[in-house]
Write an enzyme that holds these catalytic residues in place. Structure first.
Site, short mmCIF file in Angstrom:
data_model
loop_
_atom_site.label_atom_id
_atom_site.label_comp_id
_atom_site.label_asym_id
_atom_site.label_seq_id
_atom_site.Cartn_x
_atom_site.Cartn_y
_atom_site.Cartn_z
N LYS A 1 0.82 -1.21 0.00
CA LYS A 1 0.00 0.00 0.00
C LYS A 1 0.86 1.26 0.00
O LYS A 1 0.63 2.19 -0.79
CB LYS A 1 -0.94 -0.03 1.21
CG LYS A 1 -1.93 1.11 1.25
CD LYS A 1 -1.42 2.22 2.13
CE LYS A 1 -2.38 3.40 2.09
NZ LYS A 1 -1.88 4.49 2.95
N ASP B 1 -6.41 0.61 0.58
CA ASP B 1 -6.40 0.62 2.04
C ASP B 1 -7.77 0.12 2.52
O ASP B 1 -8.55 -0.38 1.74
CB ASP B 1 -6.12 2.03 2.56
CG ASP B 1 -7.24 2.97 2.16
OD1 ASP B 1 -8.10 2.57 1.37
OD2 ASP B 1 -7.26 4.11 2.66
#
Length: 221
Positions: A120, A138
């Site tokens: 991420k 996320d």
DNA sequence: AACTCGGGGCA
DNA sequence: TGCCCAGAGTT
């Protein structure tokens, strides 16, 4: 959600939401990297509060190394997971200085090799600092993608791959920005605000009608 | 896939 | 109070 609805969804989000930008405060790729490392499972507000003083004390990997783990901790104590984050930041800065000339590498493998940097965080840096069309999944985006039917998947990686496939090229770079804002302010984890959602008519969420009704009675009561 | 780290925000 | 937060690393 079919291709037509997906395009409509992106067009509406693009028209309604502010220009793509992170809500994290940073002035360089390095500061962005550190801010994103700190933001794991933390609110951007607490991160910005910490980085305001941290970056004043050190805005380069060399300066951050001079601060040391304890020096970094002094600035980030109010952020969750600060112990491991402070150590990771120092380890990462050491690698930046020793292996990348003190620069943030524009390379996924090199980024993910940095302590505290996962899929991420690497995606955010590649997208925001270097303009690459990555989508950083996320918790917000994972929820929105599954709930709306935009890009369902059981794992983060599955959702990311599917998002990249179903997102029209012209929206791919900024999709991350719009989806996260939508998830944060409208399609929230608890009590999603379907009543004022821009794309409720495109959404596949089975509980949508119930959520709208609940919001209505809650306001009436 | 499940577990742990973790203080702060919010209903 | 309980749940969640712009996750990553280890088991």
């Amino acid at each position: 959600m079919n291709a037509h609805k997906r395009r409509q969804m992106y067009e509406r989000l693009q028209a309604a939401l502010p220009a793509p930008t992170t809500e994290l405060h940073y002035r360089s790729p390095f500061e962005l990297l550190i801010a994103v490392i700190l933001s794991a499972q933390a609110t951007d507000k607490s991160v910005n509060q910490a980085t305001a003083t941290l970056f004043q004390a050190a805005s380069t990997p060399q300066a951050m190394l001079a601060l040391g783990v304890d020096g970094v901790k002094a600035h980030v104590r109010r952020i969750g997971l600060f112990n491991s984050k402070a150590q990771n930041i120092i380890k990462t800065c050491r690698i930046l200085v020793e292996q990348h000339g003190g620069q943030v590498p524009r390379d996924r493998a090199a980024l993910e090799a940095l302590p505290g940097v996962g899929r991420k965080t690497a995606n955010v840096v590649l997208n925001t600092a270097f303009g690459e069309p990555t989508i950083a999944v996320d918790t917000h985006i994972f929820r929105v993608a599954n709930r709306t039917g935009l890009a369902p998947g059981k794992t983060v990686r599955q959702v990311e791959d599917r998002l990249l496939k179903v997102t029209p090229p012209e929206f791919r770079h900024d999709a991350h920005h719009w989806l996260i804002l939508h998830g944060r302010y409208t399609c929230t984890a608890r009590r999603p605000r379907c009543g004022q959602c821009l794309i409720a008519d495109l959404c596949d969420w089975p509980d949508k009608a119930a959520a709208v009704a609940a919001a209505g009675t809650a306001q009436a009561a």
